[in-house]
Every structure is written in C-alpha cells, then in structure tokens.
Design a protein around this motif. Sequence first.
Motif, short mmCIF file in Angstrom:
data_model
loop_
_atom_site.label_atom_id
_atom_site.label_comp_id
_atom_site.label_asym_id
_atom_site.label_seq_id
_atom_site.Cartn_x
_atom_site.Cartn_y
_atom_site.Cartn_z
N LEU A 182 0.69 -1.33 0.57
CA LEU A 182 -0.04 -0.01 0.45
C LEU A 182 0.87 1.21 -0.48
O LEU A 182 0.47 2.32 -0.52
N LYS A 183 1.91 0.57 0.58
CA LYS A 183 2.86 2.22 0.84
C LYS A 183 3.77 2.16 -0.64
O LYS A 183 3.48 3.20 -1.07
N GLU A 184 4.21 1.74 -1.84
CA GLU A 184 4.14 2.12 -3.16
C GLU A 184 2.95 2.35 -3.85
O GLU A 184 3.19 2.83 -4.89
N VAL A 185 2.01 1.50 -3.55
CA VAL A 185 0.46 2.16 -4.46
C VAL A 185 0.75 3.83 -4.01
O VAL A 185 0.00 4.02 -4.41
N ALA A 186 0.41 4.29 -3.26
CA ALA A 186 0.79 5.62 -2.39
C ALA A 186 1.11 6.69 -3.06
O ALA A 186 0.79 7.39 -3.76
N PHE B 144 -13.82 -8.42 2.85
CA PHE B 144 -13.11 -9.03 1.91
C PHE B 144 -12.75 -8.67 0.69
O PHE B 144 -11.32 -9.43 0.43
N LEU B 145 -13.10 -7.82 0.24
CA LEU B 145 -12.69 -6.22 -1.12
C LEU B 145 -11.11 -5.94 0.12
O LEU B 145 -10.33 -5.89 -0.90
N SER B 146 -11.25 -5.31 1.14
CA SER B 146 -10.23 -4.61 2.26
C SER B 146 -8.60 -6.02 1.04
O SER B 146 -8.02 -6.11 1.70
N ALA C 87 -3.18 10.66 -4.35
CA ALA C 87 -5.20 11.12 -4.12
C ALA C 87 -5.94 9.34 -4.47
O ALA C 87 -6.61 9.06 -3.91
N SER C 88 -5.09 9.13 -5.43
CA SER C 88 -6.16 7.96 -5.94
C SER C 88 -5.75 6.49 -5.61
O SER C 88 -6.87 5.57 -6.33
N ARG C 89 -4.92 6.58 -5.11
CA ARG C 89 -5.11 5.39 -4.08
C ARG C 89 -5.99 5.07 -3.63
O ARG C 89 -6.24 3.87 -3.47
N TYR C 90 -6.81 5.18 -2.72
CA TYR C 90 -7.93 4.90 -2.40
C TYR C 90 -8.93 4.05 -3.33
O TYR C 90 -9.79 2.80 -3.25
N TYR D 140 -7.81 2.89 -6.54
CA TYR D 140 -7.72 1.81 -7.28
C TYR D 140 -7.19 0.47 -6.16
O TYR D 140 -7.34 -0.76 -6.49
N ALA D 141 -6.74 0.86 -4.98
CA ALA D 141 -7.23 -0.20 -3.23
C ALA D 141 -7.74 -0.01 -2.91
O ALA D 141 -7.67 0.66 -1.53
N PRO D 142 -9.38 0.08 -3.13
CA PRO D 142 -10.37 0.47 -1.83
C PRO D 142 -10.14 -1.03 -0.67
O PRO D 142 -10.58 -2.23 -1.03
N THR D 143 -9.45 -0.37 0.63
CA THR D 143 -9.36 -1.44 1.31
C THR D 143 -9.33 -0.67 2.70
O THR D 143 -8.21 0.96 2.58
N VAL D 144 -9.76 -1.37 3.42
CA VAL D 144 -9.38 -0.30 4.96
C VAL D 144 -8.11 -0.51 5.99
O VAL D 144 -7.82 -0.17 6.71
#
Length: 566
Positions: free
Chosen positions: A65-69, A124-126, A74-77, A79-83
């Motif tokens: 998630l750090k690499e995605v960010a 589960f999506l997270s 800001a679009s990371r949320y 692209y990777a919708p997770t709690v």
Amino acid sequence: MNPWTPRFLCWCAAPCPAGPPGHLLPRWLFLRALGFIYFSAFYSLLFQIRGLVGPNGILPAGLYLKEVANFLGASRYWYAPTVLWLDSSDRTLLALCWIGMLASLLLVLNILPRAMLVICFVLFLSFVSAAQDFSGYQSDGMLLAAGFVSFFFAPRGLRPGWGASDPPSRASLFLLRLLWLTIYFESGVAKYFGGDPSWRDFTAMDQYYQNGPLPTWIGWYTQQLPHWFHAATAAMTVGIELVVVWMLFLPRRFRIVCFFIVTFLQIGIILTANYAFLNYIVLSLGFLLLDDRFLVQFLPAGWAVEVCENLKHVPAPAPRSAGLSTTETPEPTSANPQRADANEPVPEAATIPMTARAREFAEAAGLWVAGLFLAWILYANVFFLLARAFRTLPLPSKPVALIEPFRVANQYGLFGRMTWKRFEIEFQGSNDGENWIAYRFRNKPQSPAEAPRIYAPYQPRFDWNLWFASLGNWRENTFVLRTEELLLAGDAQVLSLFASNPFPQGPPQQIRAVLWQYWFTDPATKRSTGMWWRREFLGLYAPALERGQDERFFVTEWPESLPSPP
C-alpha cells in the motif's frame, strides 16, 4: 403516488408485487449459503493472513500500500479500496477475519442481512485489494460480485424471516441469475473457442483429475475410468456451459430441469477437486432458478405460512400514474380484503405533511441509487459477456474500468486451457548442504503415500499459489524466493503456513525450492505399494539460499533449466 419514482424504476428496482411463482424461499436459501461461503473465506484467512500479508509475511500489505500511495497519490483509495489503509498490523488483520466471521454468521442466522452483507463485502474486498499474488482468483471476484448485488436482493429489517413484506426486486434477481449465466457461458466460450484443441476433440478431461490445482481422493478413482467416460464428461461440460444454461430464459419448468442438471455437475466437481468456495458460489446461485411454488411443497406444513399466503396473493394491475411509492398499500384482494373508501377525498400535494413528503423523497432517492448501481453492474456484465462472444464489438469500456477495482463485475473463463503435466514446488532445508529435509505442506500433494483430501470450501492460498507458480518461472513468482528468505529467518508466521517445522531448534543454514513432477499411480501399483502418487525429481525451481554470519542471504546454486510448460 410518489412523483419522484417513475413506473419503469419501480418495476425494475422496487420489491416485486406478491403472488406466484414467488422467490422468497430461493432468496432465503441463497443468502444462507452466501453467509456460509463468506464464513469459509474469512475462516481460512484467519490461519493464513499474517503469514501471507502481515508485516512480517511473504507479501506485506503495508509495504504494498505504501508503494501504491507513492505511485498513485490521492487516487490510491479508488485503485486499492481497503480498510487496511488505516492500519495493516497483525492485530488489524486478525480483527478483519474475526469481524468477517461474525458478520457472516449473523447473515446465516438472518439477522440484519443487509448490514451484514455490507460488512462482509467491505472486509473481503479489503483483503483482496491488498493481498497481491494471494488474491485475484476468479472465485474472489465471484464472491464479491454476488455479495454486492445481494445487498439489493436481501430483505430489510432486523429479523426479516422469509422477507414476505420486502420481496426481491426484479433487477437484483435478474443480475444474480445473469452472474450465474456468465460464469458458465464465458467459461464454455473460453473452452471451446479459446484455442485449446483438447476441448474440441474431447480429450480435455483425460488428465484433468491428476493435474488440477488440488485433487481429491475421489479424483484418483475417477482418473482410472476409461477414455469414453472422460470424453463424455468433456462433451457434457461444454454442452452445459454453452447451451443448457440458456434454459434460464425459458419457462419455469425448463429452469427447474436446468437446476438439477447444473447441480449434478457442480457436485461432481466438488467431489473430485478442491476449488475452495468457487463451486459453492455457482451451486448457490443455481438456487435462484427455482421458485416458491416449487420449493414450498418440500417444506412441512406450517413452516412457511408467509410464503404460502404470498402465493395466494393476486398482484394488482399496474397504475396509470407516473409512479408508485415503494410503500404504497396494494389493491384489495382475497388476501387483503381491506379497501379505502372510494368516496374519501385524496389530499392535495399542498396538504401533505412535510415529514411524509421528506419520507417519499428519501424512498425515491434510495430507489434511484439502487437503480443506478444495478444498471451499472448490468452494463458491466453485458459488456464482458459480449466481449467474450464478439471480441470486436465497439462498446464503451470506461464505465467498466471505473468499477474494476471493486471486482463487482468480472470476466470468467474457467479452465479455458488445460494443463497436461503436474509440477509441485517443495521447500527443503539443510545445515550441511548434503542432507535436505522437506517442509511438509498442509494441503498440497507431497508425500506419495498420502491420499489427496477434500477440504473445500476452505482455501489454502499459499498451497494454491504454489501450483500456479509451478506453471511458470520463479522470476514471475518472487513470493517463492521471499518464502525461502523467511524460512531462513525462522519467521513464525510463515512457518505456520506449513504442517510442521522440521527444524524446531532453529532455522537451517540453507533453503532451496525444488521441483517435482507428479502422476497418479494406477490401481495395481496402489494395491501393491499403497502409493497414491509417483513422482520424479526435476531439480531446482528457484535459487538456493544460505544464511551468512551477518544474517545476510547468499545464493549458493542457481536453477540450470526450466521444464517445458504444461
């Protein structure tokens, strides 16, 4: 009357009017099965999630998630919708599993079903969004797609029972049936038109039972049957997936016949192979081919009084007005003898209390939102279905791409290409470089004397991924090398993915990942030796590692060559 809800929206997205054939019992069965499947998914993660994506796991979710960010900002949320953006510690990962198990159990018990579906879907999506190589299976997409639409399909309330007061909408029922259809049909197209000649000459099943990801002991016996059986099975599978499933759009008697045909197929697959919860989802979606009029005859008298009363109800004719309120009282019938006085004046819009008008607006807004989402999912499913059948059809793909990160509409193609060899990766440790001891797996074939087991819908994602990794190069599956490093470090969470630790006193000095080729034995060999498998050593799969004095890792041997692709 509700001026904000036009007739077509009510017809599609509002609860269906009461009357035959009814779909309360199929909905009740499906939602209970869906809760069970969600529970199996979270339960299997409970024992694996820290070793797979924990902070010290094979593919840590936090680092990903750090690499995605860093890459997406800001679009990371989206692209990777997770709690797990909030926290990805071991404690949070375990909480995700426990809360998911609790919510799925409450769904099975029919307590707040809509709220529980939201919780299960989000959690589960997270996991799926942050698990990298350990997610993204077609079964994951099926569960998320079915879970999302089921929110609109499930009844409202704390304990809705059979949900007679809130029957399913036409759109949600159609979308779940369409999901069932696309899983079959797209898989059939991938098989027969996907380029694998074995599905056209009906030899695809000849080696299927021994070469699938995780076989069962029943699969061993099925493999011994003659070629004509395997050819007939291949022809039947293609015929069901390409032709029989279209009985969905025929009258109810044909749908009921179709249910029994596809259920027989799914039970056969479940008994002969471990595909986690994949076949259980398809089997459960098949319940929606049935109706109350068929199912109620199998229930004891008095068990489903609401359902029986619902079947006696005669739906009122559609009104001529612009729309209907979702809470409007139906016209009087034999089951509802009360009627309003025909001479009673209807209040003008100006005299309607503000609270009632606000309630009408809120109901209309909810109906519009439901209709929008259901239409969006419908377009995405039709897009994938047409893209599979007509690859050059010019359809806008942007609406589909927007919801792709949520996995609520997917393309399916189960076993479009068959594997004709069975490779297995095995991790071995040594303290002298001469004597190697294997790490025992929990579920994957390993010892030739050990019978393949049946454990689905439990999903051993580590064992499952190693089968996929064996079909390719270690450079494409870097988690194998990462596993070697963690075994050299003696990581407890990664060791828990194995059945036992052959080095209880401390990690070994060297680790290697080797490749074997496996075959089922024949009946004569099994009778004489008791072996279920025979295997042949092929050599290194990935670089062998050694732990140095400064705790650094060194490559001691490189794999010389790779076997031919299966």
